[in-house]
Design a protein around this motif. Structure first.
Motif, PDB file in Angstrom:
ATOM      1  N   UNK A  42       0.719  -1.131  -0.208  1.00 40.22           N
ATOM      2  CA  UNK A  42       0.010   0.090  -0.031  1.00 40.22           C
ATOM      3  C   UNK A  42       0.805   1.307  -0.075  1.00 40.22           C
ATOM      4  N   UNK A  43       2.273   1.021  -0.323  1.00 34.36           N
ATOM      5  CA  UNK A  43       3.143   2.447  -0.394  1.00 34.36           C
ATOM      6  C   UNK A  43       3.948   2.267  -1.363  1.00 34.36           C
ATOM      7  N   UNK A  44       3.790   3.187  -2.507  1.00 35.51           N
ATOM      8  CA  UNK A  44       4.596   3.064  -3.531  1.00 35.51           C
ATOM      9  C   UNK A  44       6.092   2.906  -3.340  1.00 35.51           C
ATOM     10  N   UNK A  45       6.332   4.077  -2.625  1.00 40.29           N
ATOM     11  CA  UNK A  45       8.006   3.960  -2.122  1.00 40.29           C
ATOM     12  C   UNK A  45       8.415   2.796  -1.725  1.00 40.29           C
ATOM     13  N   UNK A  46       7.878   2.036  -0.514  1.00 35.45           N
ATOM     14  CA  UNK A  46       8.042   0.888   0.043  1.00 35.45           C
ATOM     15  C   UNK A  46       8.219  -0.274  -1.277  1.00 35.45           C
ATOM     16  N   UNK A  47       7.389  -0.241  -1.996  1.00 35.99           N
ATOM     17  CA  UNK A  47       6.920  -1.153  -3.191  1.00 35.99           C
ATOM     18  C   UNK A  47       8.431  -1.174  -3.878  1.00 35.99           C
ATOM     19  N   UNK A  48       8.514   0.264  -4.368  1.00 36.31           N
ATOM     20  CA  UNK A  48       9.915   0.188  -5.338  1.00 36.31           C
ATOM     21  C   UNK A  48      11.198  -0.202  -4.390  1.00 36.31           C
ATOM     22  N   UNK A  49      11.244   0.092  -3.115  1.00 37.44           N
ATOM     23  CA  UNK A  49      12.349  -0.116  -2.305  1.00 37.44           C
ATOM     24  C   UNK A  49      12.472  -1.799  -2.381  1.00 37.44           C
ATOM     25  N   UNK A  50      11.335  -2.366  -2.199  1.00 38.28           N
ATOM     26  CA  UNK A  50      11.601  -3.927  -1.943  1.00 38.28           C
ATOM     27  C   UNK A  50      11.686  -4.365  -3.322  1.00 38.28           C
ATOM     28  N   UNK A  51      11.368  -3.996  -4.581  1.00 40.27           N
ATOM     29  CA  UNK A  51      11.739  -4.338  -5.932  1.00 40.27           C
ATOM     30  C   UNK A  51      13.313  -4.189  -6.006  1.00 40.27           C
ATOM     31  N   UNK A  52      13.848  -3.083  -5.761  1.00 43.55           N
ATOM     32  CA  UNK A  52      15.043  -2.579  -5.836  1.00 43.55           C
ATOM     33  C   UNK A  52      15.866  -3.460  -5.264  1.00 43.55           C
ATOM     34  N   UNK A  53      15.598  -3.617  -3.761  1.00 42.76           N
ATOM     35  CA  UNK A  53      16.328  -4.743  -2.907  1.00 42.76           C
ATOM     36  C   UNK A  53      16.378  -6.018  -3.607  1.00 42.76           C
ATOM     37  N   UNK A  54      15.441  -6.593  -3.939  1.00 41.89           N
ATOM     38  CA  UNK A  54      15.214  -7.815  -4.904  1.00 41.89           C
ATOM     39  C   UNK A  54      16.366  -7.606  -5.993  1.00 41.89           C
ATOM     40  N   UNK A  55      16.493  -6.789  -6.787  1.00 46.49           N
ATOM     41  CA  UNK A  55      17.480  -6.721  -7.842  1.00 46.49           C
ATOM     42  C   UNK A  55      18.908  -6.763  -7.260  1.00 46.49           C
ATOM     43  N   UNK A  56      18.836  -5.817  -6.271  1.00 47.72           N
ATOM     44  CA  UNK A  56      20.276  -5.930  -5.466  1.00 47.72           C
ATOM     45  C   UNK A  56      20.679  -7.280  -5.002  1.00 47.72           C
ATOM     46  N   UNK A  57      19.590  -7.947  -4.708  1.00 43.36           N
ATOM     47  CA  UNK A  57      20.124  -9.283  -4.359  1.00 43.36           C
ATOM     48  C   UNK A  57      20.640 -10.112  -5.421  1.00 43.36           C
ATOM     49  N   UNK A  58      19.940  -9.888  -6.616  1.00 45.45           N
ATOM     50  CA  UNK A  58      20.368 -10.780  -7.862  1.00 45.45           C
ATOM     51  C   UNK A  58      21.903 -10.198  -8.106  1.00 45.45           C
ATOM     52  N   UNK A  59      22.098  -9.003  -8.107  1.00 43.43           N
ATOM     53  CA  UNK A  59      23.692  -8.574  -8.289  1.00 43.43           C
ATOM     54  C   UNK A  59      24.543  -8.962  -7.124  1.00 43.43           C
ATOM     55  N   UNK A  60      24.048  -9.250  -6.031  1.00 43.31           N
ATOM     56  CA  UNK A  60      25.066  -9.661  -5.067  1.00 43.31           C
ATOM     57  C   UNK A  60      25.383 -11.164  -5.271  1.00 43.31           C
ATOM     58  N   UNK A 108       1.261  11.191   2.783  1.00 43.19           N
ATOM     59  CA  UNK A 108       0.607  11.932   1.744  1.00 43.19           C
ATOM     60  C   UNK A 108       0.541  10.773   0.507  1.00 43.19           C
ATOM     61  N   UNK A 109      -0.566  10.733  -0.141  1.00 42.29           N
ATOM     62  CA  UNK A 109      -0.710   9.689  -1.371  1.00 42.29           C
ATOM     63  C   UNK A 109      -0.968  10.658  -2.702  1.00 42.29           C
ATOM     64  N   UNK A 110      -0.190  11.846  -3.017  1.00 41.36           N
ATOM     65  CA  UNK A 110      -0.433  12.824  -3.955  1.00 41.36           C
ATOM     66  C   UNK A 110      -0.285  11.686  -5.437  1.00 41.36           C
ATOM     67  N   UNK A 111      -1.365  12.405  -6.126  1.00 46.35           N
ATOM     68  CA  UNK A 111      -1.196  11.825  -7.443  1.00 46.35           C
ATOM     69  C   UNK A 111      -1.928  10.369  -7.615  1.00 46.35           C
ATOM     70  N   UNK A 112      -2.696   9.843  -6.680  1.00 50.08           N
ATOM     71  CA  UNK A 112      -3.445   8.661  -6.962  1.00 50.08           C
ATOM     72  C   UNK A 112      -4.760   8.931  -6.923  1.00 50.08           C
ATOM     73  N   UNK A 113      -5.621   8.263  -7.693  1.00 45.91           N
ATOM     74  CA  UNK A 113      -7.280   8.548  -7.610  1.00 45.91           C
ATOM     75  C   UNK A 113      -7.820   8.135  -6.367  1.00 45.91           C
ATOM     76  N   UNK A 114      -8.601   8.448  -6.192  1.00 43.85           N
ATOM     77  CA  UNK A 114      -9.613   8.061  -4.908  1.00 43.85           C
ATOM     78  C   UNK A 114     -10.041   6.677  -4.913  1.00 43.85           C
ATOM     79  N   UNK A 115     -10.271   6.027  -6.083  1.00 39.00           N
ATOM     80  CA  UNK A 115     -10.317   4.438  -6.173  1.00 39.00           C
ATOM     81  C   UNK A 115      -9.244   3.601  -5.952  1.00 39.00           C
ATOM     82  N   UNK A 116      -8.130   4.145  -6.371  1.00 39.80           N
ATOM     83  CA  UNK A 116      -6.621   3.289  -6.123  1.00 39.80           C
ATOM     84  C   UNK A 116      -6.526   3.468  -4.574  1.00 39.80           C
TER      85      UNK A 116
END
Length: 188
Positions: A42-60, A108-116
């Motif tokens: 439910x948090x875009x920044x956390x989701x991006x961080x988790x996916x980035x960390x998954x790719x970092x694990x690939x590189x490691x 703050x959840x700027x830029x997201x529609x009310x439905x999302x």
């Protein structure tokens, strides 16, 4: 530079193949993985961080990724594991906030529609195992069998989680009382 065991690290072909594989995987799967993890946390920044960390694990440690039969599934599992760890940490932090030991500013959840925003809020109310099944099946568009394989649980368990999850989301997202009344009605 990424150096695989058995390569010299001097820019040989093995190094380039691993780097190219990771680059291609990033281009192909990053966006889908972020959307899937976002549905869970439910948090875009956390989701991006988790996916980035998954790719970092690939590189490691690229060998296990490069040997995987399904690269996207390997990355999804890694990202879900990161998200679960962060969820546990967040749960502890929230407990500290509720006890009054820590104060936070409203997010703050700027830029997201009310439905999302409503959907993400409803998904966050689901138990984590149910949320994982719903997001992977409905947002990631995985079959029930693929969700079961990704989460390493029986297909019947996934079907039960999906049924409970859909019913709960219907209650959470309902604008009127018709869903609440229909809940008690069982069809043969």
């Amino acid at each position: 530079m990424l150096v695989l065991p058995g390569t010299s690290g001097d820019g040989g072909e093995g190094d380039l193949n691993a780097e190219e594989s990771v680059r291609q995987a990033y281009e192909a799967y990053y966006r889908r993985l972020v959307i899937q993890v976002y549905g869970l946390v439910g948090d875009l920044a956390e989701a991006e961080d988790a996916v980035h960390e998954a790719f970092a694990r690939v590189l490691a440690s690229p060998r296990s990724f490069l040997r995987a039969d399904d690269a996207e599934r390997w990355l999804r599992v890694a990202a879900l594991n990161v998200a679960r760890t962060r969820y546990r940490r967040r749960w502890l932090f929230d407990k500290l906030v509720r006890s009054g030991r820590v104060e936070i500013a409203p997010a703050a959840m700027s830029g997201l529609s009310g439905d999302r925003v409503a959907l993400v809020a409803a998904l966050r109310q689901l138990a984590p195992p149910t949320r994982e099944a719903v997001v992977l099946h409905h947002l990631a568009d995985l079959s029930v069998a693929e969700v079961a394989a990704t989460l390493d649980v029986p297909v019947g368990t996934i079907k039960a989680r999906l049924t409970r999850g859909r019913a709960a989301l219907a209650r959470f997202l309902s604008d009127d009382e018709t869903v609440a009344h229909a809940e008690g009605v069982r069809h043969a």
